[in-house]
Design a protein around this motif. Structure first.
Motif, PDB file in Angstrom:
ATOM      1  N   PRO A 208      40.039  44.239  36.137  1.00 30.90           N
ATOM      2  CA  PRO A 208      39.749  43.133  37.061  1.00 30.90           C
ATOM      3  C   PRO A 208      38.818  42.097  36.447  1.00 30.90           C
ATOM      4  O   PRO A 208      38.887  40.914  36.806  1.00 30.90           O
TER       5      PRO A 208
ATOM      6  N   ASP B 153      47.356  39.327  43.177  1.00 30.47           N
ATOM      7  CA  ASP B 153      47.449  40.338  44.230  1.00 30.47           C
ATOM      8  C   ASP B 153      48.096  41.617  43.700  1.00 30.47           C
ATOM      9  O   ASP B 153      47.683  42.729  44.053  1.00 30.47           O
TER      10      ASP B 153
ATOM     11  N   ASN C 147      45.517  43.414  41.689  1.00 29.32           N
ATOM     12  CA  ASN C 147      44.542  44.005  42.605  1.00 29.32           C
ATOM     13  C   ASN C 147      45.061  45.297  43.236  1.00 29.32           C
ATOM     14  O   ASN C 147      44.342  46.299  43.336  1.00 29.32           O
ATOM     15  N   LYS C 148      46.330  45.295  43.646  1.00 32.69           N
ATOM     16  CA  LYS C 148      46.915  46.456  44.306  1.00 32.69           C
ATOM     17  C   LYS C 148      47.221  47.594  43.329  1.00 32.69           C
ATOM     18  O   LYS C 148      47.389  48.749  43.742  1.00 32.69           O
TER      19      LYS C 148
ATOM     20  N   LEU D 190      45.159  48.482  40.813  1.00 33.75           N
ATOM     21  CA  LEU D 190      43.909  49.106  40.370  1.00 33.75           C
ATOM     22  C   LEU D 190      43.749  50.501  40.965  1.00 33.75           C
ATOM     23  O   LEU D 190      44.120  50.746  42.109  1.00 33.75           O
TER      24      LEU D 190
ATOM     25  N   ALA E  50      39.017  49.772  41.996  1.00 33.52           N
ATOM     26  CA  ALA E  50      39.090  48.839  43.129  1.00 33.52           C
ATOM     27  C   ALA E  50      37.748  48.738  43.849  1.00 33.52           C
ATOM     28  O   ALA E  50      37.413  47.691  44.413  1.00 33.52           O
TER      29      ALA E  50
ATOM     30  N   GLY F  55      36.271  44.967  40.687  1.00 31.38           N
ATOM     31  CA  GLY F  55      37.385  45.224  41.582  1.00 31.38           C
ATOM     32  C   GLY F  55      37.149  44.569  42.937  1.00 31.38           C
ATOM     33  O   GLY F  55      38.031  43.922  43.504  1.00 31.38           O
ATOM     34  N   LYS F  56      35.943  44.743  43.474  1.00 28.11           N
ATOM     35  CA  LYS F  56      35.594  44.131  44.759  1.00 28.11           C
ATOM     36  C   LYS F  56      35.629  42.609  44.655  1.00 28.11           C
ATOM     37  O   LYS F  56      36.108  41.922  45.557  1.00 28.11           O
TER      38      LYS F  56
ATOM     39  N   LEU G  92      37.370  40.764  42.615  1.00 25.55           N
ATOM     40  CA  LEU G  92      38.749  40.282  42.513  1.00 25.55           C
ATOM     41  C   LEU G  92      39.379  40.200  43.907  1.00 25.55           C
ATOM     42  O   LEU G  92      40.039  39.211  44.241  1.00 25.55           O
ATOM     43  N   GLY G  93      39.161  41.238  44.722  1.00 26.41           N
ATOM     44  CA  GLY G  93      39.675  41.234  46.084  1.00 26.41           C
ATOM     45  C   GLY G  93      39.109  40.084  46.899  1.00 26.41           C
ATOM     46  O   GLY G  93      39.825  39.408  47.656  1.00 26.41           O
TER      47      GLY G  93
ATOM     48  N   ILE H 144      40.653  36.695  45.743  1.00 27.06           N
ATOM     49  CA  ILE H 144      42.013  36.503  46.260  1.00 27.06           C
ATOM     50  C   ILE H 144      41.957  36.041  47.713  1.00 27.06           C
ATOM     51  O   ILE H 144      42.683  35.127  48.119  1.00 27.06           O
TER      52      ILE H 144
END
Length: 238
Positions: free
Chosen positions: A190, A206, A209-210, A212, A217, A222-223, A225-226, A229
């Motif tokens: 990420p 996305d 992200n899904k 990971l 995540a 990871g957080k 990146l979420g 998005i």
């Protein structure tokens, strides 16, 4: 008496580059060949600011060791304070992980000669950088052609350069996205998506992200990146 004082001073200075009084889950050792006196800093990026995580005094001994604490694997900076000497080669970017790590480099090539070991994320990151370097070299070739064409203003050559640059950009984005997708178990995945292709197609981000792993995540990058998005979706829907 003078000899005793001098010896005590040497011992004190040497002790400054040791980690006897430091604790943490990262044990970092290293060597800056050619550096006899100076100060090293380990910086951590918090929000948009670099904060000092640790500092190491070098006085007569180029080897160093230290300990510091991190909550999870993350990108850090090892910076060299050269005093009055100005240089752009003062910082090493490295992906730190809890455990034993080592950084070896030289005074004259602090960044360019750096070798980092002891981090699985760093190994993955260096694989990415090798391919990225090749893409950058191709871009430099195009830039050279563009500069030469500025004198003749050949429209056909300009169009050729622009087409090749567009294709190179697409290759970079696809390679970066694919690299992140095939390394979902590493926190560097990420991180690469956020720093290299933050403006990529939302569906592509996305998908990364899904893909990971649950652990990654929930990590710092990871957080983020979420969150990124979600920010882009909200902004682009308005």
């Amino acid at each position: 008496m003078k000899k005793i004082i001098a010896l005590a001073t040497i011992v004190l200075l040497f002790a400054c580059s040791k980690s006897d009084n430091k604790t943490g889950n990262v044990e970092l050792t290293g060597n800056v060949e050619g550096l006899k006196q100076g100060k090293l800093y380990i910086h951590q990026l918090k929000d948009t600011n670099l904060v000092i995580l640790d500092s190491i005094i070098i006085a007569g001994e180029s080897n160093f060791e230290t300990k510091f604490q991190i909550d999870e694997p993350q990108m850090l900076y090892l910076s060299l304070d050269r005093g009055t000497t100005e240089s752009n080669d003062n910082s090493i970017l490295f992906f730190a992980e809890p455990g034993k790590m080592k950084i070896e480099t030289t005074l004259n090539g602090f960044f360019t000669n750096a070798k980092v070991s002891g981090s699985e994320n760093q190994k993955v990151y260096e694989k990415y950088l090798k391919i990225k370097t090749n893409l950058n070299d191709e871009n430099l070739v195009l830039l050279e052609k563009e500069l030469k064409n500025n004198t003749t203003k050949n429209a056909a050559i300009t169009e050729e350069i622009n087409n090749k640059r567009d294709k190179l950009t697409i290759r970079k984005y696809l390679f970066t996205a694919n690299f992140a997708l095939v390394n979902p178990k590493y926190e560097v995945s990420p991180y690469i998506a956020l720093t290299e292709i933050p403006d990529a197609n939302l569906k592509l981000l996305d998908t990364i992200n899904k893909t990971l792993s649950p652990k990654v995540a929930k990590s710092k990058y990871g957080k983020r990146l979420g969150e990124w998005i979600k920010e882009r979706k909200t902004r682009e829907q308005n």
